[in-house]
Design a protein around this motif. Structure first.
Motif, PDB file in Angstrom:
ATOM      1  N   VAL A 189     -31.916 -26.206 -18.509  1.00  0.00           N
ATOM      2  CA  VAL A 189     -30.538 -26.688 -18.544  1.00  0.00           C
ATOM      3  C   VAL A 189     -30.443 -28.127 -18.025  1.00  0.00           C
ATOM      4  N   LEU A 190     -31.016 -28.351 -16.863  1.00  0.00           N
ATOM      5  CA  LEU A 190     -30.891 -29.682 -16.268  1.00  0.00           C
ATOM      6  C   LEU A 190     -31.503 -30.788 -17.144  1.00  0.00           C
ATOM      7  N   PRO A 191     -32.764 -30.629 -17.563  1.00  0.00           N
ATOM      8  CA  PRO A 191     -33.340 -31.720 -18.372  1.00  0.00           C
ATOM      9  C   PRO A 191     -32.557 -31.969 -19.661  1.00  0.00           C
ATOM     10  N   ASN A 192     -31.927 -30.930 -20.168  1.00  0.00           N
ATOM     11  CA  ASN A 192     -31.173 -31.131 -21.399  1.00  0.00           C
ATOM     12  C   ASN A 192     -29.750 -31.599 -21.139  1.00  0.00           C
ATOM     13  N   SER A 193     -29.417 -31.837 -19.884  1.00  0.00           N
ATOM     14  CA  SER A 193     -28.066 -32.317 -19.565  1.00  0.00           C
ATOM     15  C   SER A 193     -28.104 -33.705 -18.956  1.00  0.00           C
ATOM     16  N   MET A 194     -29.252 -34.343 -18.990  1.00  0.00           N
ATOM     17  CA  MET A 194     -29.415 -35.579 -18.225  1.00  0.00           C
ATOM     18  C   MET A 194     -28.600 -36.776 -18.721  1.00  0.00           C
TER      19      MET A 194
ATOM     20  N   PHE B  80     -20.188 -35.401 -10.112  1.00  0.00           N
ATOM     21  CA  PHE B  80     -21.441 -34.967 -10.719  1.00  0.00           C
ATOM     22  C   PHE B  80     -21.475 -33.449 -10.887  1.00  0.00           C
ATOM     23  N   GLY B  81     -20.898 -32.761  -9.911  1.00  0.00           N
ATOM     24  CA  GLY B  81     -20.863 -31.308 -10.022  1.00  0.00           C
ATOM     25  C   GLY B  81     -20.160 -30.880 -11.290  1.00  0.00           C
ATOM     26  N   ARG B  82     -19.064 -31.515 -11.550  1.00  0.00           N
ATOM     27  CA  ARG B  82     -18.269 -31.116 -12.702  1.00  0.00           C
ATOM     28  C   ARG B  82     -18.951 -31.489 -14.011  1.00  0.00           C
ATOM     29  N   LEU B  83     -19.536 -32.655 -14.000  1.00  0.00           N
ATOM     30  CA  LEU B  83     -20.217 -33.114 -15.207  1.00  0.00           C
ATOM     31  C   LEU B  83     -21.386 -32.187 -15.528  1.00  0.00           C
ATOM     32  N   THR B  84     -22.115 -31.830 -14.484  1.00  0.00           N
ATOM     33  CA  THR B  84     -23.238 -30.927 -14.679  1.00  0.00           C
ATOM     34  C   THR B  84     -22.751 -29.614 -15.260  1.00  0.00           C
ATOM     35  N   ARG B  85     -21.672 -29.148 -14.721  1.00  0.00           N
ATOM     36  CA  ARG B  85     -21.155 -27.865 -15.160  1.00  0.00           C
ATOM     37  C   ARG B  85     -20.871 -27.856 -16.660  1.00  0.00           C
ATOM     38  N   THR B  86     -20.283 -28.927 -17.147  1.00  0.00           N
ATOM     39  CA  THR B  86     -20.000 -28.975 -18.584  1.00  0.00           C
ATOM     40  C   THR B  86     -21.271 -28.818 -19.386  1.00  0.00           C
ATOM     41  N   SER B  87     -22.288 -29.571 -18.981  1.00  0.00           N
ATOM     42  CA  SER B  87     -23.534 -29.491 -19.727  1.00  0.00           C
ATOM     43  C   SER B  87     -24.091 -28.079 -19.644  1.00  0.00           C
ATOM     44  N   VAL B  88     -24.019 -27.515 -18.465  1.00  0.00           N
ATOM     45  CA  VAL B  88     -24.570 -26.174 -18.291  1.00  0.00           C
ATOM     46  C   VAL B  88     -23.898 -25.216 -19.254  1.00  0.00           C
ATOM     47  N   ARG B  89     -22.604 -25.347 -19.323  1.00  0.00           N
ATOM     48  CA  ARG B  89     -21.871 -24.410 -20.187  1.00  0.00           C
ATOM     49  C   ARG B  89     -22.302 -24.526 -21.638  1.00  0.00           C
ATOM     50  N   THR B  90     -22.673 -25.697 -22.062  1.00  0.00           N
ATOM     51  CA  THR B  90     -23.111 -25.848 -23.452  1.00  0.00           C
ATOM     52  C   THR B  90     -24.575 -25.453 -23.595  1.00  0.00           C
TER      53      THR B  90
END
Ligand SMILES: Nc1ncnc2c1ncn2[C@@H]1O[C@H](COP(=O)(O)OP(=O)(O)OP(=O)(O)O)[C@@H](O)[C@H]1O
Ligand SMILES: Nc1ncnc2c1ncn2[C@@H]1O[C@H](COP(=O)(O)OP(=O)(O)OP(=O)(O)O)[C@@H](O)[C@H]1O
Ligand SMILES: [Mg+2]
Ligand SMILES: [Mg+2]
Lengths: 319, 496, 296, 550
Positions: C211-216, C176-186
């Motif tokens: 960032v978080l709500p847009n990466s869900m 999950f950490g990694r997945l979140t990171r990808t979204s964050v970067r975008t």
């Protein structure tokens, strides 16, 4: 990009150094004793002492660690306790099989994901979505050991069209057609879960992209939905999918252990399991270190691909 | 072209009884460092194919039969043994087999690093007279009642290739098949020994595939990729046996025993009454029927019926009698929960453990199951830190009874996992071992004493004697198994 | 803020439309997405599985550990709907009670692992240094096979559900950490994040609110995948004696036992597998419904 | 007469909320005709145009009839529509900032538009793309082909979008505010281009604009919309000369005008004490985009020195792509400096850390050029406006909600919009939300990048009124970036004219607009389209009374 990788090299080396320590410690913290495992319950204490001495396990831990690092520095991976052969040979043999299997599964998973998610988004029909959803669910929900057995039962026992397991007898290169038949079932079995997960991610991402204003622009230009999906939305959806692929790669490597067992595919997965249960320290250590290296490499690679696909992404952390 | 088509053994043109490659599925790979410990099915197949022993035991008796030794003579005091050796035997390397090789083989076995079962027996052989290349006289420290067990188990190995043997690179023997190659965790390959001293084997070769997953073995047998498998579960064997397309063969010789061990350092288990209650409480019939699908015998004593120590009445000492058990438990009063360990990852152990747990629960003994990873389990066993009950198998009761007492760790009178110490038991064990012959009346007397020790002390509660079974296609004809548990393919041929 | 802005602005524009007050409709919330269509179906499926588990003592015809004499691996029948297992226990009862074990794993371990992973992913990816450190640590954890993690952890914590819990935590966290990171970067490159930055929102605010709500979406899909994987990790660990100990049932170990009897008792694994399928299907439906609600 | 190119009859479009977006609109566009659709922000102009090309947002229900050369297109299946779009009807969307694919170069995107209709490929396509970019006045078109959208300025993106629409020479061009982000000189060129295209290929144009000058210059006929209904329709000249409907009159009256040559505005605000700390100070700032590694360094801002006193409004005008946005973003600390120094209230924003930085930020507000992208799609309008208050924890929950309603009202949006999401708003409505959001915290320095570009003149007038009032009352300083010189003239005290990253002229608004010293400024002023069709007819395009008089 090359520069980026070069910049990352030191940190990657630090990781490997830290990892070597962590691995060494972890392997020894795990209870169990290589000598006892090797010698079995009926061996006499003298026999065990002698074996321990032979394996160098009577040395203090620090000495063992330093010795191991020294060997590594000389690119000598050591000798396996159980198998007796050079760890490097064992790893090399297993690696070929594992690489072939995981790469095949990876390609298959990617192909499945690309085709089915693009289909789902392009057609955008209820029944296609329902069918895909159901297929996805099954592929995610059924563990590899179930799908593996079902595949074998179907395609090797009931309708004997493919081998039930094993590697191609003449290797992968001599007769590619035969090799492909041996590879098909295990690769499919391994790819199913990852492919389904990827499909879900990609479909979701594509759907989100299809709501973006640039898609409206493209539609207003009379570009067909299929073309928009293929040439524009996909490109936008890929970066996040690439990361998922990176993560799924880990899942593939993990799943390989089971698939290798079910399909008698002698690869690193089986090797590491055997090495762990036999407390074959040199082998476990090398395999784990290799695994860390692979993960670091995959991670860097996804970063690079990500940045390459999306010109807005700044490579490596915020400015 | 089809991989399946090629994997199916094509009919051999040279008639039904010659040629062909036999493909065997084995569960675990060989471990070169412990190649002489009978520790895996692949190891057994390798030893059986590549090596000859000096004598052979038939499966159902302890009467030595000639093999590399043609005849033998034992001194009356039991302190020496002279064997006449065949003179027409060559190693696969082309070298002649001589008495020196016998000496070398025995000395190798005496080396503790190989951790062979009869290391103590081999070490007790101290004198070798090899003046005649085709005869050898062995002298012993003390009489060895189980010396023929050693001679049956001991493979005659080639001294020149011992280093390669250690690394798993070469196995040079005098046996019916020549070792070709080993691909770790994948397969072993053997070809026919054209210069075999006995009847020339029919098979062109043998391939042992390491198929660690029992179900994969069954699948590959069913799909025609394998001809014979050694690792199928009892249930799969039962199903395959009912299927006319397959045959299941059982061997009585190389039996194993499953038992419940008790660590006497546990204050509750130290009480013999509790151990008796346990012995009465376990439903051995059910275990044999349901878990082992009837392929076994409920026992109280480890011996098979042809063993000189066999005691039919003794086996009735602790019948399934929950009421009696309950009675004992009531007398004992409150009992804490006892740990019941078994090697994890093995379905048979898991099932037996659960049945035992339910049986004990029914009479008022609470247990907690502790599936333990094999490596840890062995460590605890050797370290004597089991702390409660455990379930495991042992072997070697099908040899001369003294072999069990001196070489099987759970029975070891000097030190065992149960922490059972008894001067009497020790004395009986030593005496049985030191008897000049394994079936002399004096020895048999000792065995009876041993049996009494076992039944009265109950540090091991035997459950069942289990037979070994393999499944094959009906094409595989005329194979047998040695008492060592090695499949013997000397006469095997593939029918069409 | 004593003075209101508005009296400066002197509102003298057109009177509000008569129908305007009816336009007070709240925007569709996440919850309403779960009250209809796919979302509802998903919630019902997951709910049904949970309910079956919670109500197991009421529903199960037998005790999950009761060994019924003579009923050795018999097929489904009126007496035993799902048949019995190798040691004569009623499979339906075991399956129902098995859910209870997995509730802890699926609805506690995975979500907690996910939450921590997301948190670490969010925070670490904001700065280059923490990003690199976190990623490398993730690499390290991911590289360790679950089996090793499990054995090692068992050495410290002892076997049992707790260990399974921690192992799953350790396995899911980096995912999950990694997945979140990808979204964050975008997502962090989006102008609206910049807009929040400009009004003085701190990093944490930007991460949490934008960032978080847009990466869900991907995270929700991963949650469904992880939950099914968790069941199998639990099963594998139980089999190796690292997890739930026999005779306590769990879905994962039931499936493993069932698969072992594939040739003799193909019905064995059907019950628990169907439950896992229902669970995964439910979660995927929920995630799809939520994603659709977010897109709408 | 032949069948009209476009015939819209009784079009009605509604969403899930009770008030329909379009109630009843009928518009006809003949071959070669330019029809302007004007009207209040949110009156349904964009929706009407989108209905024509069959690209209404999801959830929209359209009834009525839309015929293209007599063929009904409303409700046509997607497969049929694909054939119509691009080739027969093309559309320029209102918000060009997000209309382009962020991960494809603009060259590729133009090529794709050509390919979609079996047009040229390879070299020919590239040449055509370059030609299109040149047509829309993009400098160095060959090089820009390889640019990604985020590397272009707002106006450049708008022109690329226009180029895309023109790629296949459509019969009917729907242009939704196609020149909002363009400076007047470029705008004049674009208007000339549209006219040329119409004259050469007979393309009909339906143009949506709030710029009455553009209407006067380009349109043959005008349709005025209000609250989803056509309130008036007339020949352009007729409409300007004798507006019949009250709303039309109000609209025309609200058009801001540049002062004529003689009418110099003298009322200058009191000069602040010269030693006072300026609100914003640019000191020889430089900004470079692109990376040196790839050998492409583009100076976007090149040695600008400007000073903005407290309580003053600085109007930034200039060519599209001249660095206005970049300067604005600099003040907000969003762009790394390549040289020089930016001080906000005497402090270096880039050097400030921690609390200090938050405090500085709090006093600063920023209106993005692209309101759509600057609003989080998941936030409701109310939440978006409230966010700055939430961030700084101002007031209680109720007072914040109250504040949101006040602000919505101040920018002339109904309170009910608080619950909507950005995508459910019209372009102008979104822009007002962005403005309202910027005003939430009562900033001391406001950077407004084209804050009124999407507003019709009547709403714009009201918003500017509000702005002026607030500015007077709160005394904040403001950087006001706009292409509309008349608007700048109205609000700004100081004006800086930018070109290619350099300030070519600066000074008081009255001076710069009244007596332009630099050639470029003069050209700029001359290019302002006059909202009077008679002027166009008399003098032709790009001729301003200013020039005529001097
Ligand atoms: N996706 C949507 N969902 C709901 N309502 C919408 C949506 N898009 C637009 N509307 C509403 O429809 C009405 C008409 O919108 P439209 O975009 O046509 O206005 P416009 O005339 O183009 O205004 P502007 O000049 O501000 O761009 C507006 O009140 C707007 O709030
Ligand atoms: N991220 C970027 N990378 C490269 N070049 C950029 C980038 N952003 C802007 N530019 C270039 O910098 C120049 C100035 O851009 P800027 O956005 O400041 O112009 P502008 O004056 O605001 O124009 P407009 O009025 O069209 O919005 C333009 O030529 C543009 O192409
Ligand atoms: Mg609009
Ligand atoms: Mg700009």
């Amino acid at each position: 990009m090359g520069a980026y990788l070069l910049r990352r090299l030191p940190s990657a080396l630090v990781v490997l150094a830290v990892a070597s320590f962590a691995i060494f410690a972890m392997v020894r913290l795990v209870p169990g004793d290589p000598v006892a495992t090797l010698a079995g319950p009926d061996a006499s204490p003298e026999a065990r002492a002698e074996i321990a001495a032979e394996l160098g396990l009577d040395q203090p831990l620090v000495t063992q660690y330093v010795t191991w690092l020294g060997q590594l520095a000389h690119l000598d991976l050591g000798t396996s306790y159980r198998i007796g052969g050079q760890v490097s040979d064992l790893v090399a043999d297993g690696a070929v099989n594992t690489i072939v299997l995981t790469i095949a599964a990876l390609l298959l998973a990617v192909a499945v994901a690309l085709v089915s998610s693009v289909l789902a988004v392009v057609l955008d029909k209820r029944w296609v979505n329902a069918a895909l959803s159901f297929g996805n669910t099954l592929a995610i929900a059924l563990p590899t050991f179930v799908t593996g057995l079902v595949l074998i039962l179907l395609f090797a026992v009931v309708f004997p069209v493919l081998p039930a397991g094993g590697t191609p007898p003449d290797g992968f290169i001599a007769r590619p057609d035969i090799a492909a038949q041996y590879l098909l079932l295990p690769a499919v079995c391994l790819a199913l879960g990852a492919g389904a997960a990827l499909t879900r991610f990609l479909t979701e991402a594509l759907r989100t992209e299809m709501r973006q204003p640039y898609v409206t622009t493209a539609r207003a230009l009379g570009i067909s939905r299929r073309r928009i999906v293929l040439t524009q939305a996909l490109r936008n959806a890929l970066p996040s999918t690439i990361t998922v692929l990176g993560i799924q790669f880990g899942t593939l490597l993990g799943g390989a252990v089971l698939v290798e067992a079910i399909f008698t595919w002698p690869g690193l997965g089986g090797l590491i399991e055997e090495a762990i249960s036999g407390r074959d320290y040199p082998l476990v250590q090398v395999l784990l270190l290799l695994s860390v290296a692979v993960f670091v490499a995959v991670q860097l690679l996804t970063d690079v691909v990500h940045a390459w696909l999306d010109p807005r992404v700044r490579i490596g952390g915020a400015a | 072209s089809s991989a399946v088509g090629e994997a199916h053994r094509g009919g051999s043109e040279s008639g039904p009884s010659d040629g062909g490659l036999l493909r065997i599925g084995s569960t675990s790979d060989i471990v070169p460092a412990t190649i002489f410990t009978n520790s895996s099915d692949a190891t057994n197949t390798l030893i059986g194919a590549v090596y000859d022993s000096l004598i052979d035991y038939p499966l159902d008796s302890l009467e030595p039969q000639p093999r590399l030794a043609t005849s033998w003579e034992q001194a009356d005091d039991g302190l020496s043994l002279t064997l006449q050796l065949r003179d027409d035997v060559k190693f696969h390397s082309g070298r002649d087999f001589t008495s020196k090789d016998v000496e070398f083989s025995i000395k190798t076995w005496a080396d503790p690093t190989w951790t062979v079962q009869l290391q103590r027996t081999a070490a007790a052989i101290t004198g070798f007279d090899t003046t005649d290349p085709h005869a050898i006289t062995l002298t012993f420290d003390h009489p060895l009642s189980n010396v023929f067990d050693l001679l049956d188990m001991l493979p005659i190995i080639d001294s020149e290739s011992i280093d390669e043997l250690k690394q798993g690179k070469a196995y040079v023997g005098t046996g019916p098949f020549v070792f070709e190659s080993w691909t770790p965790s994948s397969k072993l390959e053997f070809t026919r020994n054209d210069d075999y001293w006995g009847d020339e084997p029919h098979l062109d070769g043998i391939e042992v595939d390491i198929v660690s997953d029992p179900q994969a073995q069954v699948s590959q047998l069913r799909s025609g990729q394998l001809d014979l498998i050694t690792g199928a579960s009892n249930r799969d064997l039962e199903t395959l046996g009912k299927d006319s397309k397959f045959s299941v063969t059982g061997f009585d010789g190389a039996a194993q025993q499953i038992y419940v061990g008790a660590d006497l350092t546990n204050p509750n288990l130290d009480d013999l009454e509790l151990r008796k209650a346990i012995a009465y409480a376990v439903d051995r019939e059910r275990i044999v029927d349901e878990v082992f699908r009837g392929v076994g015998t409920p026992i109280n004593l480890p011996w098979p019926d042809y063993s000189p120590a066999y005691d039919a009445a003794g086996n009735e000492t602790y019948p399934y009698d929950p009421d009696q058990a309950k009675g004992i438990v009531t007398k004992l009063g409150d009992l804490p929960t006892l740990p019941l360990a078994y090697p994890a990852g093995n379905a048979n152990y898991e099932q037996v453990a659960q049945i035992v747990q339910a049986n004990l629960e029914a009479v008022g003994i609470k247990t907690e199951l502790q599936p333990t990873e094999y490596s840890q389990f062995i460590k605890q066993l050797i370290g004597g830190t089991m702390g409660g009950l455990w379930i495991l198998q042992h072997a070697y009761a099908h040899y001369t009874p003294s072999t069990l007492a001196v070489s099987a760790y759970p029975f070891n009178a000097d030190k065992n996992a149960s922490h059972f110490e008894s001067a009497e038991y020790k004395r009986h064990a030593e005496a049985a071992w030191g008897a000049p012959s394994g079936d002399s009346p004096e020895a048999i007397e000792n065995y009876q004493a041993l049996n009494k020790d076992l039944l009265d002390n109950l540090f091991l509660i035997e459950l069942a004697l289990l037979h070994f079974q393999v499944a094959s296609t009906p094409d595989v004809q005329d194979f047998t198994m040695s008492k060592r548990g090695e499949l013997d393919f000397r006469a095997t041929y593939l029918a069409d | 803020m004593s003075e209101s802005l508005i009296d400066v602005a002197a509102p003298e524009h057109a009177a509000p439309q008569p129908d305007e007050q009816f336009d007070q409709r709240r925007r569709p919330s996440i919850w309403s997405a779960l009250r209809r269509g796919k979302g509802l179906a998903g919630v019902l499926l997951v709910g049904a599985v949970v309910a079956l588990g919670l109500l197991a003592p009421l529903l199960a015809p037998h005790s999950p550990t009761e060994q019924i004499p003579g009923a050795n691996l018999v097929g489904p029948s009126g007496a035993h709907w799902l048949g019995t297992d190798e040691v004569n226990r009623d499979l339906l009862s075991r399956t129902l009670f098995g859910i209870r074990t997995d509730l802890v794993v699926v609805f506690l371990a995975v979500p907690i692992g996910a939450a921590i992973g997301i948190l670490v992913g969010l925070v670490s990816s904001w700065w280059t240094f923490t990003d690199v450190v976190a990623q490398r640590v993730f690499d390290l954890v991911l590289a360790f096979p679950t089996l090793i993690l499990a054995i090692a952890l068992t050495a410290f914590v002892g076997p049992g559900l707790r260990t399974v819990f921690f192992v799953i935590l350790a396995v899911e966290l980096p995912v999950f950490g990694r997945l979140t990171r990808t979204s964050v970067r975008t997502v962090r490159e989006m102008p609206y994040v910049e807009a929040a930055h400009v009004v003085g929102a701190g990093s944490w605010w930007q991460l949490r609110r934008h960032v978080l709500p847009n990466s869900m979406e991907p995270l929700l899909v991963q949650l469904a995948v992880s939950m099914s994987v968790a069941v199998f990790i639990e099963g594998a660990m139980s089999f190796l004696g690292l997890g739930v100990r026999p005779p306590a049932p769990s879905l994962g170990s039931l499936i493993r036992d069932g698969v072992r009897n594939m040739y003799d008792a193909p019905y064995f694994a059907v019950g628990p597998l169907a439950l896992v399928v229902a669970l995964v299907l439910g979660l995927l439906l929920v995630s799809q419904a939520l994603a659709e609600a977010r897109r709408a | 007469m032949s069948t009209p190119v476009l015939e819209v009859r009784d079009l009605a479009i509604s969403f899930s909320h009770p008030r329909p977006a379009v109630r009843s609109v009928s518009v006809t566009v003949d071959q070669g005709e330019v029809v302007a659709l004007v009207g209040e922000s949110g009156s349904g102009k964009s929706m009407t145009a989108r209905a024509v090309i069959g690209l209404l947002p999801d959830g929209a229900v359209a009834t009525g009839s839309v015929r293209l050369r007599g063929e009904e297109v409303l409700g046509l299946p997607e497969a049929e529509l694909v054939k119509v779009r691009g080739r027969r009807v093309a559309m320029v969307f209102q918000e060009p900032q997000t209309a382009l694919n962020p991960v494809r170069t603009i060259g590729w995107q133009i090529g794709e538009a050509l390919r979609a209709h079996g047009g040229s490929r390879g070299r020919a396509a590239r040449e055509r793309a370059v030609e299109l970019l040149r047509q829309v006045e993009i400098p160095d078109p060959e090089e820009r082909l390889g640019f990604y959208p985020h590397q272009l300025s707002g106006g450049q993106k708008q022109r690329v979008v226009l180029a895309l629409a023109l790629a296949n020479e459509p019969e009917l061009l729907l242009a939704d505010e196609p020149t909002t982000a363009l400076d007047v000189t470029v705008q004049a060129e674009i208007l000339a281009l549209l006219r040329r295209i119409r004259d050469r290929t007979g393309t009909s144009i339906l143009i949506i604009t709030h710029n009455m000058g553009v209407v006067a210059h380009l349109a043959d006929r005008v349709v005025v919309l209000r609250q989803g209904e056509v309130v008036e329709e007339a020949e352009t000249r007729e409409l300007f000369a004798a507006p019949r409907h009250a709303y039309t009159r109000q609209l025309l009256a609200a058009v801001p005008r540049l002062p004529g040559p003689g009418e110099l505005v003298q009322a200058l605000p009191a000069e602040p004490a010269p030693d006072a700390v300026p609100a914003l100070e640019y000191d020889d700032v430089r900004v470079h985009y692109g990376s040196r590694m790839r050998g492409r360094v583009l100076p976007a801002v090149d040695g600008v020195t400007l000073r903005l006193e407290r309580g003053e409004v600085l109007g930034l005008v200039g060519e599209s792509g001249s660095g206005k946005t970049t300067l604005g973003r600099l003040a907000a600390g969003l762009v790394p400096l390549a040289g020089g120094r930016v001080r906000v209230g005497g402090e270096d924003l880039a050097a400030a850390r921690g609390r200090r930085r938050v405090d500085l930020r709090r006093r600063l507000a920023f209106v993005h050029q692209d309101p759509e992208a600057s609003l989080d799609p998941r936030f409701s309008i109310g939440e978006a406006i409230r966010e700055p208050l939430d961030v700084h924890g101002v007031g209680s929950r109720q007072s914040r909600e109250q504040r949101v309603l006040e602000l919505l009202d101040a920018v002339r949006l109904p309170a009910s919009f608080a619950g909507r999401r950005p995508r459910e708003l019209s372009g102008g409505q979104r822009q007002r939300v962005a403005l309202a959001r910027a005003l939430t915290l009562e900033p001391q320095l406001l950077i407004a990048d084209e804050p009124t570009s999407a507003l019709d003149v009547s709403v714009q007038a009201e918003v500017l009124e509000l702005f002026a009032d607030l500015q007077r009352r709160l005394g904040f300083a403001c950087v006001f970036i706009s292409h509309d010189l008349a608007v700048v003239n109205k609000v700004a005290d100081q004006v800086a004219v930018l070109r290619a990253g350099k300030v070519v002229e600066s000074g008081s608004a009255a001076r710069v607009f009244g007596e332009p010293a630099h050639d470029y400024t003069r050209r700029l002023l001359d290019a302002v389209p006059v909202p009077d069709p008679t002027v166009r007819d008399a003098t032709g395009p790009a001729l301003h009374p200013h020039v005529a008089a001097s």
